[in-house]
Motif scaffolding. Structure first.
Motif, short mmCIF file in Angstrom:
data_model
loop_
_atom_site.label_atom_id
_atom_site.label_comp_id
_atom_site.label_asym_id
_atom_site.label_seq_id
_atom_site.Cartn_x
_atom_site.Cartn_y
_atom_site.Cartn_z
N ALA A 158 0.83 -1.20 0.00
CA ALA A 158 0.00 0.00 0.00
C ALA A 158 0.87 1.26 0.00
O ALA A 158 0.63 2.19 -0.78
N ILE A 159 1.88 1.27 0.85
CA ILE A 159 2.77 2.44 0.92
C ILE A 159 3.52 2.62 -0.40
O ILE A 159 3.67 3.74 -0.89
N GLU A 160 3.96 1.52 -0.99
CA GLU A 160 4.68 1.60 -2.26
C GLU A 160 3.80 2.13 -3.39
O GLU A 160 4.22 3.00 -4.16
N VAL A 161 2.59 1.61 -3.50
CA VAL A 161 1.70 2.05 -4.59
C VAL A 161 1.32 3.52 -4.43
O VAL A 161 1.36 4.29 -5.39
N LEU A 162 0.97 3.92 -3.22
CA LEU A 162 0.60 5.33 -3.00
C LEU A 162 1.80 6.25 -3.22
O LEU A 162 1.66 7.34 -3.79
N SER A 163 2.99 5.80 -2.83
CA SER A 163 4.20 6.60 -3.05
C SER A 163 4.49 6.71 -4.54
O SER A 163 4.93 7.76 -5.02
N GLU A 164 4.25 5.66 -5.28
CA GLU A 164 4.44 5.69 -6.73
C GLU A 164 3.51 6.71 -7.38
O GLU A 164 3.90 7.45 -8.28
N LEU A 165 2.27 6.77 -6.91
CA LEU A 165 1.33 7.77 -7.43
C LEU A 165 1.83 9.18 -7.15
O LEU A 165 1.74 10.07 -8.01
N LEU A 166 2.35 9.40 -5.96
CA LEU A 166 2.91 10.71 -5.61
C LEU A 166 4.12 11.04 -6.47
O LEU A 166 4.31 12.18 -6.90
N PHE A 167 4.94 10.05 -6.74
CA PHE A 167 6.13 10.25 -7.57
C PHE A 167 5.72 10.60 -9.01
O PHE A 167 6.23 11.56 -9.60
N LEU B 235 -2.24 8.67 3.34
CA LEU B 235 -0.79 8.86 3.43
C LEU B 235 -0.44 10.34 3.28
O LEU B 235 -0.68 10.93 2.24
N PHE B 236 0.15 10.88 4.32
CA PHE B 236 0.59 12.28 4.31
C PHE B 236 2.03 12.34 3.80
O PHE B 236 2.90 11.66 4.33
N ALA B 237 2.26 13.18 2.81
CA ALA B 237 3.62 13.47 2.33
C ALA B 237 3.89 14.91 2.74
O ALA B 237 3.26 15.84 2.26
N ALA C 13 -5.81 3.86 8.52
CA ALA C 13 -4.44 4.17 8.92
C ALA C 13 -4.05 5.52 8.30
O ALA C 13 -4.47 5.85 7.19
N ILE C 14 -3.25 6.28 9.05
CA ILE C 14 -2.77 7.57 8.55
C ILE C 14 -1.24 7.63 8.64
O ILE C 14 -0.69 8.40 9.43
N PRO C 15 -0.57 6.82 7.80
CA PRO C 15 0.90 6.89 7.80
C PRO C 15 1.35 8.23 7.24
O PRO C 15 0.60 8.90 6.52
N HIS C 16 2.57 8.62 7.58
CA HIS C 16 3.07 9.88 7.08
C HIS C 16 4.58 9.90 7.08
O HIS C 16 5.22 9.20 7.86
N GLY C 17 5.09 10.69 6.16
CA GLY C 17 6.53 10.86 6.08
C GLY C 17 6.87 12.32 5.90
O GLY C 17 6.32 12.99 5.02
N VAL D 141 8.84 7.39 5.58
CA VAL D 141 7.56 6.88 6.10
C VAL D 141 7.83 5.77 7.10
O VAL D 141 7.26 5.74 8.20
N TYR D 142 8.74 4.86 6.76
CA TYR D 142 9.04 3.76 7.68
C TYR D 142 9.78 4.22 8.94
O TYR D 142 9.60 3.62 10.01
#
Length: 150
Positions: A24-33, A102-104, A64-68, A48-49
């Motif tokens: 999930a984190i990888e796919v959402l990060s890819e969208l942001l990229f 996911l907060f960036a 969940a509200i992960p953030h980096g 994020v990790y």
């Protein structure tokens, strides 16, 4: 700043096909990229990790509200993903997660802007009707509308 100002419509996937938190984190990060919101997917994911290691980001009720907070973030924004079956995540209620917000956050962000944004999102998510609406949204624009109404 309003939450709807930072929700990235190009980084919303309500039909994520992932089996775990990492996916999930990888796919959402890819969208942001791809959108240009982050410069380095790898650097952002590492950040994020780093945050995940400090404590759980699963707030319960399948969310969940992960953030980096990262130097790789070009502009502070939010990506949203949803999985139908739920995935394992460390949560306060031990339920699987279906909705990931996911907060960036730009590392140069001043005045704890990200903390205020997270508080606004958490406040909205305290409303069960908002959570249910997000878990049932069909399109990216629906997510934006749900947050605009509240």
């Amino acid at each position: 700043m309003d939450v709807t100002d930072v929700i990235n419509l190009n980084a919303i996937d309500l039909y994520l096909q992932v089996d775990d938190k990492k996916g999930a984190i990888e796919v959402l990060s890819e969208l942001l990229f791809k959108d240009g919101s982050i410069r380095s997917k790898e650097e952002f994911i590492n950040d994020v990790y780093l945050r995940e290691a400090q404590g759980m980001t699963g707030i319960g009720d399948f969310i969940a509200i992960p953030h980096g907070k990262s130097d790789s973030v070009v502009k502070t924004c939010i990506a949203v993903g949803r999985v139908d079956k739920g995935i394992a995540w460390e949560t306060i209620d031990d339920k699987p997660v279906k909705l990931i917000i996911l907060f960036a956050v730009d590392n140069k962000s001043k005045n704890n802007q990200h903390v205020k944004l997270m508080a606004k999102v958490a406040g909205a998510l305290a409303n069960k009707k908002i959570c249910e609406a997000l878990l049932e949204a069909e399109e990216a624009k629906d997510v934006l509308s749900i947050f605009k109404q509240n």
